[in-house]
Design an enzyme around this catalytic site. Structure first.
Site, PDB file in Angstrom:
ATOM      1  CD  GLU A   1      34.167  50.509  33.170  1.00  0.00           C
ATOM      2  OE1 GLU A   1      35.157  50.413  33.386  1.00  0.00           O
ATOM      3  OE2 GLU A   1      33.187  49.836  33.875  1.00  0.00           O
TER       4      GLU A   1
ATOM      5  CD  GLU B   1      31.136  38.649  37.288  1.00  0.00           C
ATOM      6  OE1 GLU B   1      31.416  39.206  36.228  1.00  0.00           O
ATOM      7  OE2 GLU B   1      30.601  37.533  37.424  1.00  0.00           O
TER       8      GLU B   1
ATOM      9  CD  GLU C   1      45.702  49.354  33.543  1.00  0.00           C
ATOM     10  OE1 GLU C   1      44.795  50.187  33.983  1.00  0.00           O
ATOM     11  OE2 GLU C   1      46.599  49.522  33.826  1.00  0.00           O
TER      12      GLU C   1
ATOM     13  CE  LYS D   1      43.694  43.875  47.660  1.00  0.00           C
ATOM     14  NZ  LYS D   1      43.419  45.026  47.778  1.00  0.00           N
TER      15      LYS D   1
ATOM     16  CB  CYS E   1      30.504  46.521  36.859  1.00  0.00           C
ATOM     17  SG  CYS E   1      29.146  45.502  37.675  1.00  0.00           S
TER      18      CYS E   1
HETATM   19  P1  NAD Z   1      40.977  48.085  40.253  1.00  0.00           P
HETATM   20  O1  NAD Z   1      41.085  47.137  39.426  1.00  0.00           O
HETATM   21  O2  NAD Z   1      41.612  49.253  40.476  1.00  0.00           O
HETATM   22  O3  NAD Z   1      40.807  47.262  42.040  1.00  0.00           O
HETATM   23  C1  NAD Z   1      40.212  46.292  42.139  1.00  0.00           C
HETATM   24  C2  NAD Z   1      41.059  45.468  43.355  1.00  0.00           C
HETATM   25  O4  NAD Z   1      42.215  44.887  42.742  1.00  0.00           O
HETATM   26  C3  NAD Z   1      41.495  46.353  44.520  1.00  0.00           C
HETATM   27  O5  NAD Z   1      41.253  45.449  45.673  1.00  0.00           O
HETATM   28  C4  NAD Z   1      42.775  46.471  44.360  1.00  0.00           C
HETATM   29  O6  NAD Z   1      43.494  46.789  45.520  1.00  0.00           O
HETATM   30  C5  NAD Z   1      43.298  45.173  43.392  1.00  0.00           C
HETATM   31  N1  NAD Z   1      44.616  45.230  42.817  1.00  0.00           N
HETATM   32  C6  NAD Z   1      45.323  46.129  42.478  1.00  0.00           C
HETATM   33  N2  NAD Z   1      46.410  45.907  41.699  1.00  0.00           N
HETATM   34  C7  NAD Z   1      46.165  44.457  41.721  1.00  0.00           C
HETATM   35  C8  NAD Z   1      47.225  43.621  41.096  1.00  0.00           C
HETATM   36  N3  NAD Z   1      48.343  44.067  40.710  1.00  0.00           N
HETATM   37  N4  NAD Z   1      46.559  42.042  41.096  1.00  0.00           N
HETATM   38  C9  NAD Z   1      45.472  41.961  41.841  1.00  0.00           C
HETATM   39  N5  NAD Z   1      44.777  43.113  42.515  1.00  0.00           N
HETATM   40  C10 NAD Z   1      44.990  44.235  42.483  1.00  0.00           C
HETATM   41  O7  NAD Z   1      39.131  48.303  40.300  1.00  0.00           O
HETATM   42  P2  NAD Z   1      38.321  49.385  40.962  1.00  0.00           P
HETATM   43  O8  NAD Z   1      38.876  50.609  40.520  1.00  0.00           O
HETATM   44  O9  NAD Z   1      38.314  49.100  42.434  1.00  0.00           O
HETATM   45  O10 NAD Z   1      36.942  48.914  40.522  1.00  0.00           O
HETATM   46  C11 NAD Z   1      36.274  49.587  39.403  1.00  0.00           C
HETATM   47  C12 NAD Z   1      36.349  48.608  38.378  1.00  0.00           C
HETATM   48  O11 NAD Z   1      35.758  47.351  38.695  1.00  0.00           O
HETATM   49  C13 NAD Z   1      35.573  49.118  37.127  1.00  0.00           C
HETATM   50  O12 NAD Z   1      36.138  48.717  35.998  1.00  0.00           O
HETATM   51  C14 NAD Z   1      34.080  48.318  36.949  1.00  0.00           C
HETATM   52  O13 NAD Z   1      33.351  48.211  35.993  1.00  0.00           O
HETATM   53  C15 NAD Z   1      34.636  47.037  37.643  1.00  0.00           C
HETATM   54  N6  NAD Z   1      33.575  46.208  38.460  1.00  0.00           N
HETATM   55  C16 NAD Z   1      33.025  45.366  37.632  1.00  0.00           C
HETATM   56  C17 NAD Z   1      31.897  44.645  38.385  1.00  0.00           C
HETATM   57  C18 NAD Z   1      31.582  43.268  37.622  1.00  0.00           C
HETATM   58  O14 NAD Z   1      30.795  42.525  38.257  1.00  0.00           O
HETATM   59  N7  NAD Z   1      32.069  43.007  36.330  1.00  0.00           N
HETATM   60  C19 NAD Z   1      31.671  44.940  39.453  1.00  0.00           C
HETATM   61  C20 NAD Z   1      31.921  46.059  40.012  1.00  0.00           C
HETATM   62  C21 NAD Z   1      33.176  46.794  39.547  1.00  0.00           C
END
Ligand code: NAD
Length: 466
Positions: free
Chosen positions: A372, A244, A225, A168, A278
């Site tokens: 961040e 991650e 979060e 997803k 990230c």
């Molecule tokens: P996000 O947490 O808003 O969304 C990530 C995914 O989670 C999306 O597909 C979203 O639809 C889904 N989601 C939303 N609510 C959910 C829930 N309650 N339960 C499960 N899934 C849910 O993150 P984003 O804004 O898309 O990405 C940015 C963040 O990702 C930044 O904090 C970044 O540091 C992190 N990131 C980490 C890595 C790593 O490898 N550590 C890599 C890339 C991005």
């Protein structure tokens, strides 16, 4: 037309949502809004496919993964064009073509890995073997910053180890992943890889996946979060987890560093993908001896970086990906401006364009330093004592990456080992590679990806004794 793929079949949904081009605000296409019933069907299809895939020998699954890598490579340019239109990143530089190239490289390397049976004991008392068994259906939840690369990180090791997948993507960037799944289904047995997408409004598919009893593991890349929510709801069914999450990586420049020589590496370490990365440098600590010179060289380098529509071949940085992130960065920059000195940028541009921004003379405690930002705004902090700089770098709830910049490699190596991070680099940052495990410590996540250690996360251990 972008549809779901469930059990090898294209599935249209009753409603769709628009996906916007961040460079223009115009719709690129509509994506399907999947329901909870679509999720149930996808899990059933994946469960059925798991019975067959998990029974196949590893070499057969390796052939399937090699076919995926070849298909991806053959369609790299098509996917890169689509990625630029929905994500905003430029085609060139560290943009969409780079992301597709990396995705192919990761897929190919993963195909070379193996988890053979390990003999723990074999003597006159008996034999003890350690087997690695696939888990079942893996739920993959991905973010909007590197949608296709991260999809490949999740899918290929899962399939190689005999799992099946429901993926997803983020509502901001679903199209490239939907097309990727369609392409992979040309070479995979039905049900091995299924896609869902949704706008996260009426139905939050990620939340439903995290709680779904038919899903045995969640591999999640996204914000801290949301990652914590995934962990909480996955606990009821004891799902395996790879999380991650976010980071607030520090780069530390030592007094002996050559400001001109490091400027390019530091700049791209911080501004890769507009800082929406990230493990990018999110705060830069510079020793007072080289502070002014490093600031000057960073600004000189930043002046030469072209910002524009990612579809134009000369663009080095595109727009930010979405309004939510743009507003967050605007807020952090407005606050930091009143507490430090803007060296370049500092004012939000038109639409979602935000110029590379460097703000000096900041201290810990300012939100741009402590939080961040996930955007093109780098805070620079002056330090005198290296032990103090290391302590400040470590004084963070996160622990994804960190870097030391110096001419003295041995000294830098020793300091890098003192960083409380999953990855530590010398004279480079975010230098990830498919054969080196990557993951966060502390609040940055759980588990690792890549290499043999990453592959193991898609398996449970069975010890066989006879
Ligand atoms: P996000 O947490 O808003 O969304 C990530 C995914 O989670 C999306 O597909 C979203 O639809 C889904 N989601 C939303 N609510 C959910 C829930 N309650 N339960 C499960 N899934 C849910 O993150 P984003 O804004 O898309 O990405 C940015 C963040 O990702 C930044 O904090 C970044 O540091 C992190 N990131 C980490 C890595 C790593 O490898 N550590 C890599 C890339 C991005």
């Amino acid at each position: 037309m972008f549809d779901l793929v469930i059990g090898g079949q294209s599935v249209a949904t009753a409603t769709r949502f628009p996906v916007l081009n961040p460079a223009t605000g115009a719709p690129v296409a509509e994506a399907p809004n999947a329901t909870a019933e679509d999720l149930d069907r996808a899990v059933e299809a994946a469960e059925a496919a798991f019975r067959d895939l998990s029974a196949r020998p590893e070499e057969e699954r390796r052939s399937l993964c090699e076919a995926m890598a070849a298909k991806l490579e053959a369609h790299a340019e098509e996917l890169a064009q689509l990625l630029t239109r929905e994500q905003g990143k430029p085609l060139n530089g560290l943009g969409s073509r780079w992301e597709l190239g990396a995705a192919v490289a990761w897929a190919k390397h993963t195909c070379t890995l193996s988890l053979p049976v390990k003999t723990i004991q074999n003597d006159n008392r008996g034999t003890v073997e350690l087997h690695r068994k696939p888990l079942g259906v893996v739920g993959s939840i991905t973010p909007w910053n590197f949608p296709i690369l991260i999809a490949v990180w999740h899918v290929v090791p899962a399939v190689l180890t005999g799992n099946t997948v429901v993926i997803k993507p983020s509502p901001y960037t679903p199209l490239t992943t939907l097309r990727f799944v369609e392409l992979m289904n040309e070479v995979l047995p039905a049900g091995v890889l299924n896609s869902l997408s949704g706008d996260d409004r009426a139905v939050n598919l990620g939340a439903l996946m995290s709680a779904h009893p038919g899903i045995r593991k969640i591999v999640f890349t996204g914000s801290s979060e949301t990652g914590r929510k995934v962990a909480a709801s996955a606990s009821a069914t004891m799902k395996r987890l790879t999380l991650e999450m976010g980071g607030n990586d520090a780069g530390i420049v030592l007094p002996d560093a050559d400001p001109k020589a490091i400027a390019e590496g530091v700049f791209w370490g911080a501004f890769i993908n507009n800082g929406q990365t990230c493990a990018a440098i999110k705060r830069l600590y510079v020793h007072e001896d080289v502070y002014d010179a490093v600031c000057e060289e960073l600004v000189n380098y930043a002046r030469g970086v072209s910002v524009g529509d990612g579809t134009e071949e000369g663009t080095a940085l595109g727009p930010m990906q979405n309004r939510m992130q743009f507003d967050k960065v605007s807020r952090l920059v407005a606050d930091a401006k009143s507490r430090g000195r803007v060296l370049i940028g500092g004012e939000p541009g038109e639409g979602l364009f935000f110029p590379p921004t460097i703000i000096a003379d900041l201290e810990d405690g300012v939100a741009l330093v402590d939080e961040e930002q996930f955007g093109p705004a780098l805070p620079v902090i002056k330090y005198r004592d290296i032990d103090d700089a290391i302590a400040r770098a470590n004084d963070s709830p996160w622990g994804l990456g960190g870097s030391i910049w110096s001419k003295d490699i041995q000294k830098a190596r020793g300091l890098a080992l003192r960083l409380e991070t999953g990855s530590a680099w010398v004279n480079k940052h975010v230098a990830i590679q498919p054969d080196a495990p990557f993951g966060g410590v502390k609040g940055s996540g759980l588990g690792t990806e890549f290499g043999e250690e990453g592959l193991q996360e898609y398996t449970d251990i069975q010890v066989l004794s006879y």
